[in-house]
Design a protein around this motif. Structure first.
Motif, PDB file in Angstrom:
ATOM      1  N   THR A  10       5.651   2.258  -0.362  1.00  0.00           N
ATOM      2  CA  THR A  10       5.554   0.938  -1.006  1.00  0.00           C
ATOM      3  C   THR A  10       4.468   0.961  -2.071  1.00  0.00           C
ATOM      4  O   THR A  10       4.623   0.389  -3.160  1.00  0.00           O
ATOM      5  CB  THR A  10       5.259  -0.149   0.048  1.00  0.00           C
ATOM      6  OG1 THR A  10       6.255  -0.074   1.057  1.00  0.00           O
ATOM      7  CG2 THR A  10       5.256  -1.524  -0.565  1.00  0.00           C
ATOM      8  N   GLY A  11       3.367   1.641  -1.755  1.00  0.00           N
ATOM      9  CA  GLY A  11       2.273   1.761  -2.717  1.00  0.00           C
ATOM     10  C   GLY A  11       2.739   2.418  -4.009  1.00  0.00           C
ATOM     11  O   GLY A  11       2.349   2.002  -5.101  1.00  0.00           O
ATOM     12  N   VAL A  12       3.579   3.423  -3.874  1.00  0.00           N
ATOM     13  CA  VAL A  12       4.107   4.096  -5.074  1.00  0.00           C
ATOM     14  C   VAL A  12       4.876   3.102  -5.933  1.00  0.00           C
ATOM     15  O   VAL A  12       4.718   3.058  -7.157  1.00  0.00           O
ATOM     16  CB  VAL A  12       5.020   5.274  -4.662  1.00  0.00           C
ATOM     17  CG1 VAL A  12       5.781   5.810  -5.866  1.00  0.00           C
ATOM     18  CG2 VAL A  12       4.200   6.384  -4.033  1.00  0.00           C
ATOM     19  N   PHE A  13       5.705   2.297  -5.283  1.00  0.00           N
ATOM     20  CA  PHE A  13       6.556   1.375  -6.045  1.00  0.00           C
ATOM     21  C   PHE A  13       5.761   0.204  -6.643  1.00  0.00           C
ATOM     22  O   PHE A  13       6.178  -0.382  -7.641  1.00  0.00           O
ATOM     23  CB  PHE A  13       7.675   0.817  -5.160  1.00  0.00           C
ATOM     24  CG  PHE A  13       8.690   1.861  -4.760  1.00  0.00           C
ATOM     25  CD1 PHE A  13       9.162   2.787  -5.667  1.00  0.00           C
ATOM     26  CD2 PHE A  13       9.172   1.917  -3.455  1.00  0.00           C
ATOM     27  CE1 PHE A  13      10.091   3.753  -5.305  1.00  0.00           C
ATOM     28  CE2 PHE A  13      10.101   2.876  -3.075  1.00  0.00           C
ATOM     29  CZ  PHE A  13      10.558   3.801  -4.005  1.00  0.00           C
ATOM     30  N   LEU A  14       4.640  -0.130  -6.008  1.00  0.00           N
ATOM     31  CA  LEU A  14       3.895  -1.306  -6.468  1.00  0.00           C
ATOM     32  C   LEU A  14       2.759  -0.958  -7.422  1.00  0.00           C
ATOM     33  O   LEU A  14       2.292  -1.820  -8.169  1.00  0.00           O
ATOM     34  CB  LEU A  14       3.315  -2.071  -5.274  1.00  0.00           C
ATOM     35  CG  LEU A  14       4.317  -2.639  -4.261  1.00  0.00           C
ATOM     36  CD1 LEU A  14       3.570  -3.420  -3.176  1.00  0.00           C
ATOM     37  CD2 LEU A  14       5.326  -3.548  -4.951  1.00  0.00           C
ATOM     38  N   ALA A  15       2.314   0.290  -7.383  1.00  0.00           N
ATOM     39  CA  ALA A  15       1.108   0.660  -8.134  1.00  0.00           C
ATOM     40  C   ALA A  15       1.311   0.456  -9.631  1.00  0.00           C
ATOM     41  O   ALA A  15       2.300   0.909 -10.204  1.00  0.00           O
ATOM     42  CB  ALA A  15       0.770   2.117  -7.842  1.00  0.00           C
ATOM     43  N   GLN A  16       0.329  -0.201 -10.238  1.00  0.00           N
ATOM     44  CA  GLN A  16       0.351  -0.395 -11.693  1.00  0.00           C
ATOM     45  C   GLN A  16      -0.796   0.348 -12.344  1.00  0.00           C
ATOM     46  O   GLN A  16      -1.101   0.131 -13.523  1.00  0.00           O
ATOM     47  CB  GLN A  16       0.270  -1.895 -12.021  1.00  0.00           C
ATOM     48  CG  GLN A  16       1.483  -2.673 -11.563  1.00  0.00           C
ATOM     49  CD  GLN A  16       2.774  -2.044 -12.056  1.00  0.00           C
ATOM     50  OE1 GLN A  16       2.938  -1.796 -13.242  1.00  0.00           O
ATOM     51  NE2 GLN A  16       3.687  -1.753 -11.132  1.00  0.00           N
ATOM     52  N   ASP A  17      -1.397   1.186 -11.548  1.00  0.00           N
ATOM     53  CA  ASP A  17      -2.443   2.053 -12.054  1.00  0.00           C
ATOM     54  C   ASP A  17      -1.963   3.474 -11.810  1.00  0.00           C
ATOM     55  O   ASP A  17      -1.503   3.802 -10.711  1.00  0.00           O
ATOM     56  CB  ASP A  17      -3.747   1.783 -11.284  1.00  0.00           C
ATOM     57  CG  ASP A  17      -4.871   2.643 -11.798  1.00  0.00           C
ATOM     58  OD1 ASP A  17      -5.695   2.143 -12.580  1.00  0.00           O
ATOM     59  OD2 ASP A  17      -4.916   3.846 -11.423  1.00  0.00           O
ATOM     60  N   LEU A  18      -2.043   4.312 -12.835  1.00  0.00           N
ATOM     61  CA  LEU A  18      -1.482   5.650 -12.723  1.00  0.00           C
ATOM     62  C   LEU A  18      -2.144   6.447 -11.598  1.00  0.00           C
ATOM     63  O   LEU A  18      -1.474   7.184 -10.869  1.00  0.00           O
ATOM     64  CB  LEU A  18      -1.630   6.399 -14.051  1.00  0.00           C
ATOM     65  CG  LEU A  18      -0.955   5.751 -15.264  1.00  0.00           C
ATOM     66  CD1 LEU A  18      -1.127   6.619 -16.493  1.00  0.00           C
ATOM     67  CD2 LEU A  18       0.524   5.532 -15.000  1.00  0.00           C
TER      68      LEU A  18
END
Lengths: 496, 373
Positions: A116-124
């Motif tokens: 989920t973190g991968v899909f939500l992350a907006q920081d590279l």
């Protein structure tokens, strides 16, 4: 709001690890809670808004330029929902007497949070951390609860995907460095400003990284081994969600950050897609192990997503999105069915299995679900697989007619290898080795039934998938001015 | 112990007969299984024979016997049960009758094809169609139609009479087992053989009442008897030959999957594959569905103690039924043996051996080996 999608499974993982007894129940409740929260997000999501929604932005480590920035848009929302659903399916379909249940269920929940973190992350950098974090639970889930060669398969998986992560990290660091930015916040304009040669360099690293994870030929060899050795619930997560991290990454970062370079590379990528599609399908035909066949089918079907991404049109992006969800549901359903066959028959070898559709002594319901699954995978109308593949071919044909036609051969080959599987394992008279199977319980049937229901439902109303992503896709594919400057770079002529 | 000098691939089974055993190995489980299934078969046969006799008596030359399965009258509730399939599959009894009619055999077939029979039934036909111009026209235009219907009625009646004896025999077997009088497979075979021998000479007669008057169809003067004219043709038709059509598996005649000669048919109960897909035989599915309602508790318990419990009940019933039919066949083989098995006369010994080997030839492609485990 979005943090709850990370925090709840993390708390659940801690509870499952430390709470005495009832581990499975805790994991199930947490997974259901995550589904509930996802459904709530779906109800709150603004369908007309292409930009990120429910954004949460906090500076995390200022010196590194790392921020805790989460957001969700039409590209990530369907995949978050898929992840939530398949995590619950994986927990439900896990063996009730699994060894070391505390560690097992907490790792699954940890995996859910990381994905989920991968899909939500907006920081590279946050994306990369989540992307790497997901490796640890998955490695352990294969290495501890896998089959006989689990150590080999898990190590191979780790090496390949760690290399994938390293390439992605290199690309992100390069982007920040070349762009002169102190921050890793997702910022397309930063990349667009780079010279095309630098864009190619960074895109190449990302493509290799995501190509390993998808996986695309020739970086695919870790996947069949991992699937064969992983237990059924882990295969469900691996095929259903984990591969989508890479396809999501391609749409989000490769196309989103480097549209000009992507435009130039697209014809070559279409060729790569053809090779992957046909190679995966031909390898699937050669397999005797049902699970390996489904794994190679994944290699083939991931190629369609690359083709759609290469075509780079709003329709092809929608097609890629629906193919991601479609493949997630279909491959999960197929792995669940294969898992039940293996549990009961003790083998997945289609030269040994025969007649499993026998209404009295076989497993007719699982066999029927398997048939529905392979029909969906082969693109039979009325199922989500048809919608996905039809949309892909419909959208890519005007851009890449020959690659599209060649990839359509892959669809025909899908029917070939799956008909071989069904014909050998499910039709005919029960072979002597499988005449005294234990009966399949309804509990073992439910997960595949639920997914098959979704496959059919979305086959009739595919708009329930595409409606979330269309505004985002249109916004993502607004051509930047710089794209027009790359016309002079040579590309293979794929027009007829 | 090897007794015979036979080199037949199934010589071991011939030895068993000489050792006082049967085609089915003797074991407590086999005894329980065979007796249990025969008890349930007995209850089903009772219902079947009642219906067959009902059709033979009450539906004689009824051109459209819509309610032939309703022995006890027609009511809306019975119709509902019928269409909801909450009933005995009387169709299976008819299949057996048709198989007997088709394959024929014994003096019964000879008699129903004789002129005596034709003259006798003409009286019944004329009485039946009297005052019915449609049927009179039918008989005039197609003079073979009604006689053929009567032949069919004969087989309804004959099979009904056969099963009337057999159902009672099987229920008695169950009682004897419950009282501890049956403990081995040879006991079972002996009991059945004794029952068959006791009824062997029973006359097979059939008459119908039309307009208050009785008309002979099978008169006593035809000298038809229970064992040779009904039981033996029944075993031949239903246990051995059967038919490829009345099951769930499609056979492709063009592909040569059906023998050209009826005598080469091997679709009977002794050949049926309990796992029917792709097999050479057809399990008697309707019969199995009926028997499951009458399984004694000890047989249920036995099935429950298996890996799949009763989720594959029809397969288990079919396997048990086949075992029991091999016991019945053992009894028939022993009962029909040309000479005493203990004879010292070399010619009689040779005759006996040839007799047994001819039976074994027929078992080569049967399920005999598969029921030994």
């Amino acid at each position: 709001m979005l943090s709850l999608l990370l925090v709840v499974p993390l708390i659940g993982a801690a509870l499952a690890a430390w709470w005495p007894g009832q581990t499975r129940s805790i994991a199930s409740v947490i997974a259901l809670a995550v589904i509930g929260w996802t459904v709530f997000l779906l109800t709150q999501f603004n369908l007309g808004e292409p930009a990120m929604q429910f954004v949460e932005d906090f500076t995390w480590i200022d010196s590194l330029g790392l921020s805790y920035k989460l957001g969700i848009d039409g590209l990530s929302l369907p995949l978050v929902a898929l992840n939530s659903l398949l995590t619950w399916v994986a927990i439900y379909s896990s063996d009730e007497k699994v060894d070391r249940p505390r560690l097992y269920y907490s790792l699954i929940l940890l995996l859910n949070a990381a994905v989920t973190g991968v899909f939500l992350a907006q920081d590279l950098l946050l994306f990369f951390i989540s992307y790497e974090l997901e490796l640890i639970p998955l490695y352990l889930l294969i290495a501890i609860w896998g089959g006989q060669k689990r150590a080999y398969a898990a190590t191979k998986f780790l090496i390949y995907t760690a290399l994938s992560g390293a390439l992605i990290l290199a690309a992100f660091l390069g982007l920040a460095w070349l762009g002169g930015s102190n921050s890793f916040t997702y910022n397309p304009t930063l990349a667009h400003a780079l010279p095309l040669s630098q864009q190619f360099l960074l895109l190449g690293a990302l493509l290799l990284g995501f190509g390993i994870k998808m996986p695309l030929f020739p970086f695919h060899t870790w996947l069949p081994d991992a699937h064969v050795e992983a237990s059924t619930p882990i295969s469900v997560l691996l095929a259903g969600v984990l591969l989508k991290l890479a396809t999501y990454g391609i749409l989000r970062f490769c196309v989103g950050l480097f549209p000009a370079a992507w435009q130039v590379a697209a014809p070559w990528l279409a060729i790569w897609a053809i090779i992957s599609v046909l190679y995966g399908a031909l390898m699937a035909i050669a397999q005797k192990d049902m699970k390996k066949m489904v794994a190679y089918s994944s290699v083939s079907h991931m190629g369609y997503i690359l083709l759609a991404a290469a075509a780079n049109t709003p329709l092809s992006f929608s097609a890629a999105m629906i193919q991601m969800v479609s493949h997630g549901l279909i491959s999960a359903a197929l792995f669940l069915s294969v898992g039940v066959v293996y549990k009961k028959a003790g083998t997945r070898d289609i030269t040994v299995l025969e007649g499993l559709l026998n209404p009295e002594r076989g497993m007719p319901v699982i066999g029927s679900l398997m048939i529905l699954g392979v029909m969906a995978s082969a693109g039979i109308p009325g199922m989500v697989g048809f919608v996905a593949e039809f949309l892909i071919f419909r959208s890519t044909f005007p851009v890449f007619p020959i690659p599209t036609l060649l990839c359509m051969i892959g669809t025909g080959l899908t029917a070939v290898y799956y008909l071989l599987l069904i014909n050998k394992a499910f039709f005919g008279r029960l072979s002597p080795q499988v005449q005294d199977l234990e009966a399949v319980t309804w509990r073992e049937r439910y997960p595949a039934m639920i997914l098959t229901g979704a496959i059919i439902l979305f086959g009739f109303v595919p708009g329930w998938i595409t409606r979330w992503s269309e505004p985002t896709i249109f916004a993502t594919l607004q051509p930047p001015a710089i794209v027009a400057t790359v016309a002079t770079i040579s590309t293979p002529d794929l027009q007829p | 112990m090897t007794i015979t000098t036979s080199r037949h691939p199934l010589a071991a089974f011939i030895d068993r007969f000489y050792n006082g055993q049967a085609l089915l190995p003797d074991s407590p489980d086999n005894v329980k299984e065979v007796v249990g299934i025969l008890v349930s078969y007995g209850y089903v046969l009772e219902a079947y024979q009642e219906n067959l006799q009902h059709i033979a008596d009450q539906e004689f030359l009824t051109i459209f016997p819509f309610f032939k399965y309703f022995n006890n009258g027609v009511s809306s509730s019975q119709l509902f049960k019928h269409f909801a399939h909450d009933r005995i599959n009387f169709e299976y009894a008819e299949y057996c009758m048709k198989v007997m009619l088709w394959h024929g055999g014994g003096k019964l077939e000879e008699y129903v094809e004789s002129d005596d029979f034709r003259q006798l039934i003409e009286l019944a036909i004329q009485a039946k169609i009297k005052g019915n111009p449609v049927n009179q026209l039918l008989h005039r235009l197609f003079p073979e139609f009604l006689p053929e219907q009567v032949r069919q009625m004969v087989y309804y009646n004959a099979l009904g009479q056969f099963w009337q004896v057999m159902y009672a025999l099987f229920l008695d077997l169950g009682k004897a087992y419950d009282h501890g009088q049956i403990t081995t497979i040879p006991d079972v075979v002996g009991f059945i053989k004794a029952g068959l021998v006791a009824a062997a000479g029973n006359p097979i007669v059939y008459a119908v009442k039309i307009g208050g008057e009785s008309y002979d169809i099978l008169p006593r003067s035809a000298n038809l008897t229970f064992l040779m004219d009904v039981a033996v043709p029944y075993v031949e038709a239903v246990f051995f030959r059967g038919t490829p059509f009345l099951g769930t598996v499609s056979y492709n005649a063009q592909a040569g999957e059906i023998p050209l000669e009826q005598s080469a048919f091997a679709y009977g109960a002794l050949y049926a594959d309990p796992l029917p897909i792709g097999g050479s035989g057809i399990p008697p599915t309707l019969l199995m569905q009926d028997m499951r309602h009458y399984l004694p508790d000890y047989l249920h318990e036995m099935y429950q103690n298996t890996k799949r419990q009763e989720s594959d009940l029809l397969v288990k019933i079919c396997q048990s039924f086949q075992k029991s039919m091999y016991c019945v066949t053992s009894a028939a083989i022993l009962g029909l043996a040309p000479h005493d098995l203990k004879t010292n006369n070399p010619q009689e010994q040779a005759n006996n051996l040839a007799y047994f080997e001819s039976w074994m030839d027929r078992f080569l492609t049967s399920q005999l080996r598969n029921i030994q485990g």
